[in-house]
Design a protein around this motif. Sequence first.
Motif, PDB file in Angstrom:
ATOM      1  N   GLN A 119       0.902  -1.133   0.001  1.00  0.00           N
ATOM      2  CA  GLN A 119       0.015  -0.128   0.021  1.00  0.00           C
ATOM      3  C   GLN A 119       0.801   1.239   0.067  1.00  0.00           C
ATOM      4  OE1 GLN A 119      -2.433   0.262   3.537  1.00  0.00           O
ATOM      5  NE2 GLN A 119      -3.609   2.027   2.639  1.00  0.00           N
ATOM      6  N   GLN A 120       0.788   1.874  -1.039  1.00  0.00           N
ATOM      7  CA  GLN A 120       1.773   2.849  -1.327  1.00  0.00           C
ATOM      8  C   GLN A 120       1.575   4.320  -0.259  1.00  0.00           C
ATOM      9  OE1 GLN A 120       2.050   4.257  -5.190  1.00  0.00           O
ATOM     10  NE2 GLN A 120       4.015   5.660  -5.020  1.00  0.00           N
ATOM     11  N   GLY A 121       2.680   5.217   0.210  1.00  0.00           N
ATOM     12  CA  GLY A 121       2.141   5.986   1.147  1.00  0.00           C
ATOM     13  C   GLY A 121       1.316   7.028   0.576  1.00  0.00           C
ATOM     14  N   GLY A 122       0.319   7.392   1.281  1.00  0.00           N
ATOM     15  CA  GLY A 122      -0.866   8.295   1.108  1.00  0.00           C
ATOM     16  C   GLY A 122      -1.975   7.630   0.310  1.00  0.00           C
ATOM     17  N   SER A 123      -1.856   6.347   0.265  1.00  0.00           N
ATOM     18  CA  SER A 123      -3.088   5.697  -0.809  1.00  0.00           C
ATOM     19  C   SER A 123      -3.535   4.714  -0.034  1.00  0.00           C
ATOM     20  CB  SER A 123      -2.332   5.044  -2.001  1.00  0.00           C
ATOM     21  OG  SER A 123      -3.286   4.233  -2.683  1.00  0.00           O
ATOM     22  N   ASP A 124      -4.910   4.725  -0.061  1.00  0.00           N
ATOM     23  CA  ASP A 124      -5.781   3.440   0.266  1.00  0.00           C
ATOM     24  C   ASP A 124      -5.711   2.122  -0.608  1.00  0.00           C
ATOM     25  OD1 ASP A 124      -6.626   4.960   2.256  1.00  0.00           O
ATOM     26  OD2 ASP A 124      -8.294   5.840   1.324  1.00  0.00           O
TER      27      ASP A 124
END
Length: 146
Positions: free
Chosen positions: A110-115
């Motif tokens: 899960q990439q930083g800042g992403s859901d």
Amino acid sequence: MFHRLIAPLLATLIAAPVWADEAITYTSPDDFDDTVFSVESAILDAGLVIDLTSHTGDMLERTRPVTGSDVVLFENADIFSFCSATLSRKVMEADIMNIVHCPYRIFVMQQGGSDQVIVGFKAMPEGVMKEVQALLDGIVKDALGL
């Protein structure tokens, strides 16, 4: 002067391996924890044993201040390593150098800042290693209900 600078650079580029690795990825409809559980379950349901779970996201976040970075790469990221004795033997009997692909790995990130949660694995080279790719693809599709 130009040749003294460019010649070493060209020699390095020519000698360096060319990596054409591509990832095959799927988007999960679930959150990270549920996706991790599904991937773990699918690996085990395939009769395989997880040798290692690498908590790559945790490690990179824990070491971020020490590296001087302020970039949050992942909210979460785990990599599952495992092998299939039968399939590994088959691919290495075909080409002993297929050892470079073992153990097989599936990642959940899960990439930083992403859901958005992504599940994937490295695309395998042509030939017998496509059987490993099919195994990985089947496990991921099973985990995601595809």
